[in-house]
Design a protein around this motif. Structure first.
Motif, short mmCIF file in Angstrom:
data_model
loop_
_atom_site.label_atom_id
_atom_site.label_comp_id
_atom_site.label_asym_id
_atom_site.label_seq_id
_atom_site.Cartn_x
_atom_site.Cartn_y
_atom_site.Cartn_z
N LYS A 63 -32.45 176.97 -114.73
CA LYS A 63 -31.34 176.41 -113.95
C LYS A 63 -31.77 175.85 -112.60
CE LYS A 63 -28.21 179.66 -116.18
NZ LYS A 63 -27.22 180.74 -116.01
N ARG A 64 -33.06 175.88 -112.34
CA ARG A 64 -33.59 175.45 -111.04
C ARG A 64 -33.10 174.06 -110.65
NH1 ARG A 64 -39.40 174.53 -112.17
NH2 ARG A 64 -38.45 172.71 -113.16
N ASP A 65 -33.20 173.11 -111.54
CA ASP A 65 -32.90 171.72 -111.18
C ASP A 65 -31.40 171.42 -111.17
OD1 ASP A 65 -35.60 171.22 -110.89
OD2 ASP A 65 -35.85 170.63 -112.99
N TYR A 66 -30.57 172.41 -111.58
CA TYR A 66 -29.12 172.22 -111.49
C TYR A 66 -28.58 172.58 -110.10
CZ TYR A 66 -29.25 172.04 -116.62
OH TYR A 66 -29.52 171.71 -117.91
N LEU A 67 -29.35 173.34 -109.33
CA LEU A 67 -28.81 173.85 -108.07
C LEU A 67 -28.32 172.76 -107.12
CD1 LEU A 67 -30.87 176.99 -107.00
CD2 LEU A 67 -28.75 176.83 -108.28
N PRO A 68 -29.07 171.66 -106.93
CA PRO A 68 -28.58 170.65 -105.98
C PRO A 68 -27.21 170.07 -106.35
CG PRO A 68 -30.90 170.30 -106.47
CD PRO A 68 -30.42 171.33 -107.44
N ARG A 69 -26.88 170.12 -107.62
CA ARG A 69 -25.60 169.56 -108.07
C ARG A 69 -24.42 170.47 -107.70
NH1 ARG A 69 -24.19 165.70 -112.08
NH2 ARG A 69 -22.22 166.11 -113.17
N TYR A 70 -24.70 171.78 -107.63
CA TYR A 70 -23.59 172.72 -107.48
C TYR A 70 -23.64 173.57 -106.20
CZ TYR A 70 -23.29 171.52 -112.40
OH TYR A 70 -23.22 170.83 -113.57
N LYS A 71 -24.78 173.61 -105.54
CA LYS A 71 -24.91 174.48 -104.38
C LYS A 71 -24.76 173.66 -103.10
CE LYS A 71 -27.39 178.77 -103.59
NZ LYS A 71 -26.23 179.55 -104.03
N ASP A 72 -24.12 174.25 -102.10
CA ASP A 72 -23.94 173.59 -100.82
C ASP A 72 -25.30 173.17 -100.25
OD1 ASP A 72 -22.04 173.24 -98.32
OD2 ASP A 72 -23.87 174.22 -97.61
N ALA A 73 -25.39 171.94 -99.76
CA ALA A 73 -26.67 171.40 -99.28
C ALA A 73 -27.23 172.21 -98.12
CB ALA A 73 -26.50 169.94 -98.87
N VAL A 74 -26.37 172.68 -97.23
CA VAL A 74 -26.84 173.49 -96.10
C VAL A 74 -27.39 174.83 -96.62
CG1 VAL A 74 -26.14 174.70 -94.01
CG2 VAL A 74 -25.28 172.40 -94.46
N GLU A 75 -26.70 175.41 -97.57
CA GLU A 75 -27.14 176.67 -98.15
C GLU A 75 -28.51 176.51 -98.82
OE1 GLU A 75 -25.33 180.09 -101.19
OE2 GLU A 75 -24.35 178.15 -100.97
N LEU A 76 -28.69 175.44 -99.56
CA LEU A 76 -29.96 175.19 -100.23
C LEU A 76 -31.08 174.96 -99.21
CD1 LEU A 76 -30.86 175.08 -103.17
CD2 LEU A 76 -30.45 172.62 -103.15
N ASP A 77 -30.78 174.27 -98.12
CA ASP A 77 -31.77 174.05 -97.08
C ASP A 77 -32.16 175.36 -96.40
OD1 ASP A 77 -33.35 172.26 -95.30
OD2 ASP A 77 -31.97 173.00 -93.78
N LEU A 78 -31.20 176.24 -96.17
CA LEU A 78 -31.51 177.54 -95.60
C LEU A 78 -32.42 178.35 -96.52
CD1 LEU A 78 -28.00 178.50 -94.16
CD2 LEU A 78 -30.08 178.06 -92.83
N MET A 79 -32.17 178.26 -97.81
CA MET A 79 -33.04 178.95 -98.78
C MET A 79 -34.47 178.42 -98.70
SD MET A 79 -30.44 179.17 -102.05
CE MET A 79 -31.74 179.61 -103.20
N ARG A 80 -34.61 177.11 -98.60
CA ARG A 80 -35.95 176.52 -98.50
C ARG A 80 -36.66 176.97 -97.21
NH1 ARG A 80 -33.41 171.56 -100.72
NH2 ARG A 80 -34.28 171.23 -102.82
N ARG A 81 -35.89 177.07 -96.13
CA ARG A 81 -36.50 177.49 -94.86
C ARG A 81 -36.94 178.96 -94.92
NH1 ARG A 81 -32.65 175.66 -90.02
NH2 ARG A 81 -31.22 174.58 -91.40
N ILE A 82 -36.17 179.79 -95.56
CA ILE A 82 -36.56 181.19 -95.73
C ILE A 82 -37.84 181.28 -96.56
CG2 ILE A 82 -35.92 183.37 -96.85
CD1 ILE A 82 -32.99 182.68 -96.05
#
Length: 471
Positions: free
Chosen positions: A434-453
């Motif tokens: 499901k990795r590549d589905y996340l940008p479609r359904y997850k808030d962009a700010v939330e996903l960016d915070l995950m990448r920063r962590i």
């Protein structure tokens, strides 16, 4: 190979596997993902693991954590490059301590869930996490994916059953956070950061788990239901009638149970022909702290009222522990029956229970319009809004033809889940699937915070690369 020789120097030849010896570890349980590691290593202590991690960090070697290899999203499988080290933690399997005064136990990540349950039982306590794969899945994997299971309704997910962790960081440091405290406000909650991270931030090597009193009595029943609407209404009645004593409420489509009895003839549905024709069933369990008589009285009163109200068309109430186990075995055999019938397109989703009936009806209709003749294989934990909404070949498709439509089916189902305010992953994690589905359904700010962590804790990007976070 020099790298293998160096690893043997750290762990011994018996615990560094290459070539054909890696076979049992390189393919996921569903047979969907398979890879080729640099080697498979099996450290026997947290310090051996730390030495392996330091070796990898010094050379930029990726690491893939693995427990019992029962994951369902490809989160513990290496890629085909042959660069990554597959690190299997099953030798870290000690029950370090049981503290009945504090109702906690400290266990290592390689302990099977069943071994942890038994250790709690031996101490006259309950560890309530319960999964179909409990004989082979490990606590480390359960925490890495924040496993759910059948008793989330009463006790919560794996995250809610943990007080502390021991973790080896991507740099080979050992964080000892095994404090068995229920109140500890001394900074960021690192424990919850690692739980559910699928090994992308570090290795969970041990955990302090919560224990609970063992119930004095349990009552189990399988209910035949006319609709999902009736199942949701029955759930509300059970919650009102049992309160916190309601420990499980499972929704099962009729074709799931039919598949079980066809695949496993020794199992039987405890109903007459009329009740077997019901389209839906619910398995519910009450755990009582008072007495067997008190539990039975409450149980029969609530179910009897539901029968009179027409919410339930028939009920099979277990009269013994043996009968209760037989009812649970029907539920737990569904994934095995699915596997016996061949691959299907799986979804582990959550939707508010109040909207479950509408979601299933409209999504079934949308799938039939787009892919006529597919079969809907639906079961799961209605009590916490989690369904395993799977799509099988039916009579219209071969396995190959169905899997060729997999991306379209995923998109349709996930779009529907998102529209209903749900999640595309309830308890199985993200992994590769499901990795590549996340940008479609997850808030962009939330996903960016995950990448920063991820970048802050694993700046080399060597912890389970290619999992959870899209590229």
């Amino acid at each position: 190979m020099r790298a293998v020789d160096e690893l043997i120097g750290l762990l011994g030849a018996a615990h560094v596997l290459t070539g054909a010896d890696t076979g049992p570890y390189v393919t996921d349980w569903r047979g969907r993902y398979s890879g080729r590691p640099l080697a498979v290593v099996r450290p026997g202590s947290v310090h051996e693991l730390a030495d392996v991690v330091k070796w990898c960090a010094a050379r930029g070697v990726p690491m893939i954590p693995q427990g019992g290899n029962t994951g369902l999203c490809g989160g513990a499988t290496p890629d085909e490059t042959g660069r990554a080290l597959l690190v299997v933690l099953t030798r870290l399997n000690a029950i370090r301590a049981v503290d009945t005064g504090n109702d906690t136990m400290v266990v290592e990540a390689g302990c099977t869930l069943q071994a942890v349950q038994q250790a709690a039982h031996d101490a006259d306590r309950l560890f309530p996490l319960s999964l179909a794969a409990e004989g082979s899945c490990t606590i480390g994997g359960n925490l890495a994916t924040n496993a759910g299971g059948t008793q989330v309704l009463r006790y919560g997910t794996a995250r809610e059953l943990v007080l502390g962790l021991e973790v080896v960081t991507p740099q080979g440091e050992i964080w000892n956070g095994l404090r068995g405290l229920r109140k500890d406000n001394t900074g960021y909650d690192l424990r919850n950061l690692y739980i559910g991270s699928e090994g992308t931030l570090g290795f969970i090597t041990a955990a302090t788990l919560k224990l609970f009193p063992r119930p004095v009595a349990q009552c189990t029943a399988l209910l035949a239901l006319p609709s999902i609407e009736a199942a949701v209404a029955m759930l509300a009645r059970a919650r009102k009638g049992f309160s916190a004593a309601l420990t499980a409420y499972e929704l099962i489509a009729a074709n799931c149970l039919q598949a079980v009895v066809e695949c496993f003839p020794e199992q039987r549905l405890p109903f007459d022909d009329a009740a077997r024709a019901a389209p839906w069933f619910a398995l519910l369990e009450l755990s009582d702290s008072e007495s067997e008589a008190h539990a039975r009285e409450r149980f029969e009163a609530v179910i009897g009222d539901a029968l009179e109200a027409g919410l339930v068309s028939d009920a099979a109430i277990a009269a013994s522990a043996t009968q209760s186990r037989a009812l649970w075995r029907l539920r737990e055999s569904i994934p095995l029956a699915e596997k016996a019938y061949g691959k299907n397109v799986k979804h582990d989703i959550s939707v508010p229970a109040s909207r479950m009936a509408e979601f299933v009806a409209t999504t079934n209709a949308a799938l039939q319009a787009a892919h006529p003749g597919v079969e809907h294989v639906i079961f799961g934990h209605l009590g916490d809004g989690n369904l395993h909404y799977n799509v099988a070949c039916g009579t219209a498709y071969t396995e190959e033809a169905l899997l060729a439509r997999q991306s379209e089916i995923h998109a349709l189902v996930h779009d529907r889940v998102h529209a209903f305010g749900g999640s595309i992953s309830a308890e199985h994690g993200i992994g590769q699937l499901k990795r590549d589905y996340l940008p479609r359904y997850k808030d962009a700010v939330e996903l960016d915070l995950m990448r920063r962590i991820k970048a802050a804790l694993d700046p080399q990007g060597i912890m389970n690369p290619g999992k959870v976070l899209p590229g």
